[in-house]
Design an enzyme around this catalytic site. Structure first.
Site, PDB file in Angstrom:
ATOM      1  N   THR A  92       0.839  -1.208   0.000  1.00 18.22           N
ATOM      2  CA  THR A  92       0.000   0.000   0.000  1.00 18.22           C
ATOM      3  C   THR A  92       0.870   1.252   0.000  1.00 18.22           C
ATOM      4  O   THR A  92       0.629   2.198  -0.758  1.00 18.22           O
ATOM      5  CB  THR A  92      -0.923  -0.025   1.241  1.00 18.22           C
ATOM      6  OG1 THR A  92      -1.768  -1.182   1.145  1.00 18.22           O
ATOM      7  CG2 THR A  92      -1.763   1.231   1.343  1.00 18.22           C
ATOM      8  N   CYS A 151      -9.696  -6.993   1.111  1.00 16.96           N
ATOM      9  CA  CYS A 151      -9.790  -5.587   1.510  1.00 16.96           C
ATOM     10  C   CYS A 151     -11.212  -5.039   1.344  1.00 16.96           C
ATOM     11  O   CYS A 151     -11.440  -3.863   1.541  1.00 16.96           O
ATOM     12  CB  CYS A 151      -8.831  -4.745   0.681  1.00 16.96           C
ATOM     13  SG  CYS A 151      -7.137  -5.278   0.818  1.00 16.96           S
TER      14      CYS A 151
HETATM   15  N1  PLP Z   1      -1.861  -4.363  -4.382  1.00 16.67           N
HETATM   16  C1  PLP Z   1      -2.402  -5.569  -4.599  1.00 16.67           C
HETATM   17  C2  PLP Z   1      -2.690  -6.006  -5.992  1.00 16.67           C
HETATM   18  C3  PLP Z   1      -2.703  -6.406  -3.522  1.00 16.67           C
HETATM   19  O1  PLP Z   1      -3.253  -7.591  -3.726  1.00 16.67           O
HETATM   20  C4  PLP Z   1      -2.425  -5.932  -2.203  1.00 16.67           C
HETATM   21  C5  PLP Z   1      -2.785  -6.742  -1.021  1.00 16.67           C
HETATM   22  O2  PLP Z   1      -3.802  -7.393  -0.988  1.00 16.67           O
HETATM   23  C6  PLP Z   1      -1.832  -4.676  -2.049  1.00 16.67           C
HETATM   24  C7  PLP Z   1      -1.570  -3.913  -3.168  1.00 16.67           C
HETATM   25  C8  PLP Z   1      -1.509  -4.136  -0.705  1.00 16.67           C
HETATM   26  O3  PLP Z   1      -0.362  -4.753  -0.182  1.00 16.67           O
HETATM   27  P1  PLP Z   1      -0.090  -4.682   1.398  1.00 16.67           P
HETATM   28  O4  PLP Z   1      -1.064  -5.615   2.033  1.00 16.67           O
HETATM   29  O5  PLP Z   1       1.321  -5.115   1.561  1.00 16.67           O
HETATM   30  O6  PLP Z   1      -0.308  -3.263   1.785  1.00 16.67           O
END
Ligand code: PLP
Length: 377
Positions: free
Chosen positions: A70, A323
């Site tokens: 993120t 999410c």
């Molecule tokens: N981008 C994608 C495509 C993801 O699947 C995720 C997590 O589910 C993220 C970004 C975010 O990653 P993080 O959980 O390390 O913040």
């Protein structure tokens, strides 16, 4: 437990936990400290950086550790818009990005930017031309993910990179490769993106650590966090040394048998696609080129009920992205599916250790769910 949700997060192997424990309890020095334990840790962080960078096909100097995927997405978008702040206020992205990208884009809109969101077709595909057609002279950033986290669709980022150089050489290209890193062939230099986001916890590493590739066309990238001079002055905050150690160990383990691990996931996915056809009213959603993600819909059966029912039997699957708990996913909405199909979309996602027996158990549970309940839609 049968765990079919590797796109949400992955189990941490013993070797990764051990590498982290070693740092947490033993080599706990701050890399900024000037006595031997600190100086040694600084060198160690650079060695771990090289390990992750090598797996991404870039140099250590081009890779900055972040706190998660993120953060990488947020940082890339902010840095690109800052670099091109005198060049325009238009951004191109897709309607199926992770919320880390979409919410950053919504924030940009509130600051006066215009954002074009490219919608996929019903199978989740977005050809490069559709993205490139939307690029204008005042476009400052194009952000297109490499692998969609809900569908497993692989987007043509290399082709977009080539086209973008011709159409608007100043516009920067970001790709969220969180679901692509060590899952599909990915080589930073060959890809041609200016920023690439990755995250450790999707490949057997710990949560809370990621990295951002920053390519040579990015000049003096603006830091997201103000503070100390860590990460070459680009990312303040004491390095999360144990997390970084775990990230590097996970990369080491995954790269050791990458072709075999990828083939195992692809085999399980092909088996699952076949096996799922035995479930009445089940429809596969798109082909999803990535080996580890499969989307399907049990038409008319609300996905959250399916997830709850299977969860009660210790089978972990997801109703789209983790999410979006409880809310209909923006990815599924963007496919423009009939209401009953959209409401029943589930995601199965695999790791190298997933077996055909895991799939059989899931398929049986889906059949039971189908047979024991009336559709609610
Ligand atoms: N981008 C994608 C495509 C993801 O699947 C995720 C997590 O589910 C993220 C970004 C975010 O990653 P993080 O959980 O390390 O913040």
């Amino acid at each position: 437990m049968i765990y079919l949700d590797h796109a949400a997060t992955t189990p941490v192997p013993r070797e990764v936990a051990d590498a982290m424990y070693q740092v947490l309890a033993g080599e706990f020095g701050n890399p900024s400290s000037q006595y031997p334990m600190g100086l040694e840790m600084k060198k160690q962080v650079e060695r771990w950086r090289e390990t992750v960078a090598a797996a991404l096909g870039c140099s250590g100097a081009e890779l900055r550790f972040t706190s998660c995927g993120t953060e990488g997405d947020n940082w890339a978008i902010a840095a690109a818009c800052w670099q091109n702040r005198h060049g325009g206020r238009h951004v191109v992205t897709t309607a199926v990005e992770h919320s880390a990208v979409l919410e950053s884009c919504k924030w940009l809109e509130r600051q006066g930017f215009t954002v074009t969101y490219i919608a996929p077709d019903a199978a989740g595909e977005i050809p490069a031309e559709r993205v490139l057609e939307a690029v204008r002279p005042d476009t400052v950033l194009v952000s297109v993910m490499l692998v969609n986290n809900e569908l497993g669709t692989v987007y043509p980022v290399a082709e977009i990179a080539r086209g973008l150089r011709e159409r608007n050489p100043k516009a920067l290209l970001h790709t969220d490769a969180v679901q692509g890193f060590l899952k599909i062939p990915l080589e930073a230099k060959g890809l041609g993106a200016d920023f690439i986001t990755i995250s450790a916890h999707k490949i057997g590493g710990p949560k809370g650590i990621g990295a951002l590739y920053i390519g040579p066309r990015v000049r003096n990238p603006k830091p997201l966090l103000a503070g100390g001079s860590q990460e070459g002055g680009l990312r303040a905050g004491t390095e999360a040394t144990a997390q970084i150690a775990g990230f590097a160990k996970a990369v080491e383990l995954r790269t050791a048998d990458l072709p075999e691990a990828t083939a195992r996931m692809a085999d399980v996915k092909a088996y699952a696609r076949e096996a799922l056809s035995a479930v009445p009213d089940l429809e596969l959603i798109g082909a999803g080129g990535a080996p580890h993600i499969l989307a399907a819909s049990l038409r008319g059966w609300p996905s959250q009920n399916i997830v709850n029912d299977l969860g009660a039997q210790d089978i972990c699957i997801s109703a789209g992205s983790a999410c979006h708990q409880g809310k209909p996913s923006h990815v599924v909405a963007a496919l423009g599916l009939p209401k009953r199909t959209a409401a029943g979309v589930i995601r199965l996602s695999f790791g190298p250790e997933t077996t055909r027996e895991d799939i059989d158990a899931c398929v049986q549970a889906l059949r039971r769910h189908h047979d024991s309940r009336m559709p609610m839609l």
